[in-house]
Design an enzyme around this catalytic site. Structure first.
Site, PDB file in Angstrom:
ATOM      1  CB  THR A 195      -0.904   0.012   1.258  1.00 59.21           C
ATOM      2  OG1 THR A 195      -1.273  -1.317   1.576  1.00 59.21           O
ATOM      3  CG2 THR A 195      -2.127   0.890   1.045  1.00 59.21           C
ATOM      4  CD1 TRP A 230       6.727   1.246  -4.374  1.00 61.23           C
ATOM      5  CD2 TRP A 230       6.144  -0.914  -4.585  1.00 61.23           C
ATOM      6  NE1 TRP A 230       7.410   0.726  -5.448  1.00 61.23           N
ATOM      7  CE2 TRP A 230       7.065  -0.591  -5.587  1.00 61.23           C
ATOM      8  CE3 TRP A 230       5.653  -2.216  -4.509  1.00 61.23           C
ATOM      9  CZ2 TRP A 230       7.492  -1.525  -6.538  1.00 61.23           C
ATOM     10  CZ3 TRP A 230       6.087  -3.149  -5.441  1.00 61.23           C
ATOM     11  CH2 TRP A 230       6.990  -2.802  -6.451  1.00 61.23           C
ATOM     12  CG  HIS A 261      -5.643  -2.218   4.726  1.00 59.10           C
ATOM     13  ND1 HIS A 261      -4.906  -2.157   3.572  1.00 59.10           N
ATOM     14  CD2 HIS A 261      -4.817  -1.789   5.721  1.00 59.10           C
ATOM     15  CE1 HIS A 261      -3.689  -1.707   3.864  1.00 59.10           C
ATOM     16  NE2 HIS A 261      -3.612  -1.468   5.149  1.00 59.10           N
ATOM     17  CG  MET A 273       9.631   4.830  -1.489  1.00 61.74           C
ATOM     18  SD  MET A 273       8.111   3.922  -1.830  1.00 61.74           S
ATOM     19  CE  MET A 273       7.244   4.069  -0.279  1.00 61.74           C
ATOM     20  NE  ARG A 279       9.056  -8.691   6.127  1.00 60.13           N
ATOM     21  CZ  ARG A 279       9.534  -9.816   5.611  1.00 60.13           C
ATOM     22  NH1 ARG A 279      10.496 -10.448   6.227  1.00 60.13           N
ATOM     23  NH2 ARG A 279       9.050 -10.307   4.480  1.00 60.13           N
ATOM     24  CE  LYS A 280      14.570 -10.942   4.232  1.00 62.28           C
ATOM     25  NZ  LYS A 280      14.630 -12.390   3.917  1.00 62.28           N
TER      26      LYS A 280
HETATM   27  S1  PPS Z   1       0.517  -1.817   5.478  1.00 65.00           S
HETATM   28  O1  PPS Z   1       1.074  -1.775   6.849  1.00 65.00           O
HETATM   29  O2  PPS Z   1      -0.557  -2.828   5.369  1.00 65.00           O
HETATM   30  O3  PPS Z   1       0.091  -0.548   4.965  1.00 65.00           O
HETATM   31  O4  PPS Z   1       1.751  -2.335   4.601  1.00 65.00           O
HETATM   32  P1  PPS Z   1       1.900  -2.214   3.016  1.00 65.00           P
HETATM   33  O5  PPS Z   1       2.505  -0.918   2.684  1.00 65.00           O
HETATM   34  O6  PPS Z   1       0.623  -2.587   2.358  1.00 65.00           O
HETATM   35  O7  PPS Z   1       2.942  -3.389   2.715  1.00 65.00           O
HETATM   36  C1  PPS Z   1       4.209  -3.441   3.314  1.00 65.00           C
HETATM   37  C2  PPS Z   1       5.052  -4.345   2.446  1.00 65.00           C
HETATM   38  O8  PPS Z   1       5.424  -3.629   1.256  1.00 65.00           O
HETATM   39  C3  PPS Z   1       6.850  -3.549   1.200  1.00 65.00           C
HETATM   40  N1  PPS Z   1       7.267  -2.294   0.564  1.00 65.00           N
HETATM   41  C4  PPS Z   1       7.828  -2.250  -0.655  1.00 65.00           C
HETATM   42  N2  PPS Z   1       8.098  -3.214  -1.551  1.00 65.00           N
HETATM   43  C5  PPS Z   1       8.716  -2.826  -2.716  1.00 65.00           C
HETATM   44  N3  PPS Z   1       9.044  -1.546  -2.986  1.00 65.00           N
HETATM   45  C6  PPS Z   1       8.788  -0.547  -2.116  1.00 65.00           C
HETATM   46  N4  PPS Z   1       9.127   0.708  -2.390  1.00 65.00           N
HETATM   47  C7  PPS Z   1       8.141  -0.886  -0.882  1.00 65.00           C
HETATM   48  N5  PPS Z   1       7.741  -0.168   0.188  1.00 65.00           N
HETATM   49  C8  PPS Z   1       7.202  -1.044   1.056  1.00 65.00           C
HETATM   50  C9  PPS Z   1       7.276  -3.654   2.650  1.00 65.00           C
HETATM   51  O9  PPS Z   1       8.641  -3.937   2.786  1.00 65.00           O
HETATM   52  C10 PPS Z   1       6.336  -4.762   3.117  1.00 65.00           C
HETATM   53  O10 PPS Z   1       6.679  -6.028   2.568  1.00 65.00           O
HETATM   54  P2  PPS Z   1       7.709  -7.048   3.267  1.00 65.00           P
HETATM   55  O11 PPS Z   1       7.590  -8.333   2.484  1.00 65.00           O
HETATM   56  O12 PPS Z   1       7.261  -7.226   4.682  1.00 65.00           O
HETATM   57  O13 PPS Z   1       9.069  -6.460   3.129  1.00 65.00           O
END
Ligand code: PPS
Length: 305
Positions: free
Chosen positions: A53, A55, A103, A237, A263-264
């Protein structure tokens, strides 16, 4: 027995995180969301939690501004179920595009936005990586009632995934969420929607960004979209972007005191978590739950020659 402890708010048949406005009159707050005064120019980002979200929110914000500038706030400031009041959103001048997110399942979104066919951006992620990301989120976020590290849930990864396989998760779970959106698109109830997948954006971003700009009605050069892609990469980011935002609330909620949104940011991290048996059980769960669905998901990067 319910896996999600009784102290968490419940609406209809699902549990919700204990955001302050959901701790009291939950139906009253959900009714207010249904009656939210949407505008023609609003962009509504709809995701199941942990689907990326933040992102997609940053990308939509940059494209709609036409500039690759980070927004000063996290998407939580426009997350309907978490906001005690919609006053700040109402105060946004009509000339400014509001980017709102939730959500909540499709059935509980603002009626005006859906019925009038205002813009919706729906972003999906494969359920195995969502489960891992959600588990890590739940272990990293303090119990809202005690402000301490969570004790009785999500307990451990094996327990979490076992309960997940029994269909228990916040917001009614990933399957119900994604099937609800799929059905709404098929019936035409949800008409003005842009759909993209996390894995697709990760692997081959520019076509997604071009299509998104087109959907948003923004003329964006490839140069701008490439710049947005670069600034919205996980590495940028989570470092430069995060340092330009006020993340005091997120850090205060975090068990480690660190920002837990990043996180990752990878496709396929589930392989580091699922045992063979857990993966087989999860595959059966997907097969059963998605048997009438046409949705397809990627669980790993596609290796190109
Ligand atoms: S929330 O708390 O529900 O709003 O979280 P949400 O933003 O939906 O999801 C968090 C996961 O998105 C990863 N994330 C990213 N992935 C790729 N690129 C970018 N820029 C990015 N920013 C956030 C974030 O690391 C979480 O995934 P995981 O697998 O835990 O790393």
């Amino acid at each position: 027995m319910s896996y999600i402890p009784e102290r968490f708010p419940r609406y209809k048949d699902y549990a919700l995180p204990p955001f302050p406005p959901l701790k009291g009159n939950i139906s009253g707050h959900l009714d207010k969301i249904k009656d939210f005064e949407s505008r023609d120019s609003d962009i509504f980002i709809c995701t199941f939690p942990k689907s990326g979200t933040n992102w997609i929110n940053e990308i939509v914000s940059m494209i709609s501004k036409g500039r690759s500038e980070y927004s000063e706030v996290y998407k939580n400031t426009a997350m309907l179920e978490a906001l005690p009041s919609f006053g700040a959103l109402h105060d946004v001048p009509e000339s400014t595009t509001r980017i709102i997110n939730s959500h909540l399942p499709f059935a509980d979104l603002p009626s005006k936005h859906i019925q009038n066919g205002y813009k919706v951006v729906h972003f999906l992620r494969n359920p195995k990586d969502v489960a891992v990301s959600f588990y890590n989120h739940l272990t990293n976020i303090k119990d809202f009632t005690t402000m301490q590290a969570p004790k009785d849930y999500p307990a451990s990864w094996p327990l979490y995934i076992e309960h997940y396989c029994r269909g228990e998760e916040f917001y009614g779970g990933w399957f119900n969420y994604e099937k609800g959106f799929e059905k709404a698109k098929e019936t035409g109830e949800l008409s003005n929607v842009f759909t993209a997948h996390y894995e697709q954006l990760k692997q081959d971003p520019l076509p997604v960004l071009r299509a998104l700009a087109n959907f948003l009605g923004v003329k964006a050069t490839d140069e701008l979209l490439e710049d947005i892609n670069e600034r919205c990469s996980f590495d940028k980011m989570s470092t430069v972007g995060a340092s330009e935002k006020d993340d005091s609330v997120i850090k205060a909620m975090s068990v480690t005191g660190k920002n837990f949104i990043f996180r990752k940011g990878q496709v396929g991290d589930w392989k580091n978590w699922f045992t063979v048996a857990q993966n087989e059980a999860f595959d059966r769960l997907i097969e059963t739950n998605m048997k009438d669905s046409k949705l397809k998901f990627r669980y790993e990067y596609i290796v190109k020659d």
